[in-house]
Scaffold this active site. Structure first.
Site, PDB file in Angstrom:
ATOM      1  N   GLN A   1      18.772  33.227   2.614  1.00  0.00           N
ATOM      2  CA  GLN A   1      19.467  31.931   2.577  1.00  0.00           C
ATOM      3  C   GLN A   1      20.959  32.146   2.302  1.00  0.00           C
ATOM      4  O   GLN A   1      21.348  33.075   1.598  1.00  0.00           O
ATOM      5  CB  GLN A   1      18.814  31.007   1.551  1.00  0.00           C
TER       6      GLN A   1
ATOM      7  N   ARG B   1      23.302  30.637   0.539  1.00  0.00           N
ATOM      8  CA  ARG B   1      23.965  30.402  -0.738  1.00  0.00           C
ATOM      9  C   ARG B   1      23.950  31.673  -1.571  1.00  0.00           C
ATOM     10  O   ARG B   1      22.909  32.284  -1.806  1.00  0.00           O
ATOM     11  CB  ARG B   1      23.261  29.290  -1.520  1.00  0.00           C
TER      12      ARG B   1
ATOM     13  N   SER C   1      19.347  16.642 -15.968  1.00  0.00           N
ATOM     14  CA  SER C   1      18.845  15.528 -15.164  1.00  0.00           C
ATOM     15  C   SER C   1      17.373  15.714 -14.820  1.00  0.00           C
ATOM     16  O   SER C   1      16.567  14.780 -14.927  1.00  0.00           O
ATOM     17  CB  SER C   1      19.673  15.404 -13.882  1.00  0.00           C
TER      18      SER C   1
ATOM     19  N   LEU D   1      14.048  14.480  -8.131  1.00  0.00           N
ATOM     20  CA  LEU D   1      14.007  13.266  -7.314  1.00  0.00           C
ATOM     21  C   LEU D   1      14.180  13.551  -5.830  1.00  0.00           C
ATOM     22  O   LEU D   1      13.755  12.756  -4.988  1.00  0.00           O
ATOM     23  CB  LEU D   1      15.088  12.281  -7.780  1.00  0.00           C
TER      24      LEU D   1
ATOM     25  N   GLY E   1      17.184  23.788  -1.188  1.00  0.00           N
ATOM     26  CA  GLY E   1      16.948  23.242  -2.520  1.00  0.00           C
ATOM     27  C   GLY E   1      16.954  24.329  -3.577  1.00  0.00           C
ATOM     28  O   GLY E   1      16.281  24.225  -4.600  1.00  0.00           O
ATOM     29  N   GLU E   2      17.740  25.386  -3.337  1.00  0.00           N
ATOM     30  CA  GLU E   2      17.764  26.536  -4.236  1.00  0.00           C
ATOM     31  C   GLU E   2      18.164  26.149  -5.655  1.00  0.00           C
ATOM     32  O   GLU E   2      17.550  26.608  -6.632  1.00  0.00           O
ATOM     33  CB  GLU E   2      18.738  27.588  -3.690  1.00  0.00           C
TER      34      GLU E   2
ATOM     35  N   ARG F   1      17.935  23.160  -7.159  1.00  0.00           N
ATOM     36  CA  ARG F   1      16.884  22.349  -7.778  1.00  0.00           C
ATOM     37  C   ARG F   1      15.700  23.224  -8.179  1.00  0.00           C
ATOM     38  O   ARG F   1      15.088  23.016  -9.224  1.00  0.00           O
ATOM     39  CB  ARG F   1      16.437  21.243  -6.810  1.00  0.00           C
TER      40      ARG F   1
ATOM     41  N   GLU G   1      22.536  22.178   5.101  1.00  0.00           N
ATOM     42  CA  GLU G   1      22.481  21.443   3.834  1.00  0.00           C
ATOM     43  C   GLU G   1      23.624  21.864   2.914  1.00  0.00           C
ATOM     44  O   GLU G   1      24.233  21.038   2.247  1.00  0.00           O
ATOM     45  CB  GLU G   1      21.149  21.659   3.117  1.00  0.00           C
ATOM     46  N   ASN G   2      23.927  23.162   2.889  1.00  0.00           N
ATOM     47  CA  ASN G   2      25.056  23.617   2.080  1.00  0.00           C
ATOM     48  C   ASN G   2      26.356  22.983   2.549  1.00  0.00           C
ATOM     49  O   ASN G   2      27.223  22.622   1.740  1.00  0.00           O
ATOM     50  CB  ASN G   2      25.175  25.140   2.143  1.00  0.00           C
TER      51      ASN G   2
END
Length: 297
Positions: free
Chosen positions: A50, A52, A64, A71, A89-90, A92, A123-124
């Site tokens: 990935q 990132r 959070s 969420l 979603g790394e 999260r 997404e990044n």
């Protein structure tokens, strides 16, 4: 089991998965609808490929998630043996592990290696804390590695084609000038665009220095750039590293929907080629090919 020792799950009972419509919906139409489910966190592995490389500070995200749960679902793909690989979603994922969640909400996608990397990269790029240079490099990766056009990149990340083209022009700034901008705390994209338009190493360096010393905004910097001398065709006053980084060509790409073939045209011009220029170039290619067939017959 006491309330304190009850395992944590990623989504409170009174909440539903929140998954706003964005690029994943369109990808799902091509790859098969994603399936939302709770997945045990111990069955999920990170994707080593990935894009990132730096997760940043996770303290606020951990707080959070500890209070509200996860969420926004993670995107995963199924592996053998009941395992899942993280597609996106790394942050999260790692924050959820840090606060001790046992399950997290996931959307399962059926994607291959390339598609998984495309999703993670896109997404990044939709995040707001990337630097202007990180954005530009991301766009360039989609264009170079995955044959995206400027228009397709813009659609994928929710930006206009003009915005994508402008961002890519930042890659004309050589690394020494990027370092100067970073040390001078110049990060506004508009200011960086004016610096990139200077056209040569000396002009860019001068604009960086004047921007800092005189605290110039973009409008003032544009006027200052207009007053610079035309770039000298003699490269003798430029650094060796600057000369080693030529202007990136404009790339026009076409990929057959069935991926049976693709083609690209490179235009070494100061501005993005107009449609008629692309058509004329294609006509020349066709004439050349037809000429070759006549010689062979």
């Amino acid at each position: 089991m006491s309330a304190q020792s009850k395992p944590k799950t990623g989504l409170p009972a009174h909440r539903r998965m929140r998954h706003d419509r964005h690029f994943v919906d369109e990808l799902a139409q091509r790859m098969g609808e994603g399936i939302g489910r709770m997945v045990r966190i111990t069955t999920i592995t990170s994707n080593q490929d990935q894009p990132r490389s730096n997760l940043g500070n996770l303290d606020d995200l951990q707080s959070s998630i500890d209070t509200h749960g996860v969420l926004e679902p993670l995107l995963v793909r199924r592996l053998e043996g009941g395992k899942y690989e993280l597609v996106s979603g790394e942050r999260r994922f790692h924050a959820a592990m840090a606060v001790g969640l046992t399950e997290v909400p996931c959307i399962e996608l059926t994607v291959n290696d390339q598609e998984a990397l495309e999703i993670a990269l896109i997404e990044n790029l939709q995040r707001k804390d990337l630097t202007a240079f990180e954005e530009a490099e991301g766009y360039f990766t989609l264009i170079e590695k995955y044959d995206y056009t400027h228009q397709q990149v813009g659609k994928a990340v929710g930006r206009s084609r003009v915005t994508i083209t402008e961002s890519l022009s930042l890659l004309q700034i050589p690394n020494p000038i990027r370092d100067l901008c970073r040390h001078a705390d110049i990060s506004a994209k508009g200011v960086l665009l004016e610096i990139a338009k200077a056209g040569n190493h000396a002009g860019m360096e001068q604009l960086v220095r004047e921007s800092v010393e005189e605290r110039l905004d973009r409008a003032a910097l544009r006027r200052r750039r207009a007053g610079l001398a035309e770039p000298d065709t003699d490269d003798s006053d430029q650094s060796e590293e600057a000369r080693d980084q030529p202007r990136r060509p404009f790339m026009i790409r076409f990929r057959n929907p069935e991926r049976s073939f693709s083609m690209s045209l490179s235009f070494r011009t100061d501005t993005e080629p107009e449609p008629r220029q692309v058509i004329e170039a294609l006509k020349e290619i066709i004439q050349e090919l037809e000429s070759g067939l006549e010689k062979d017959s």
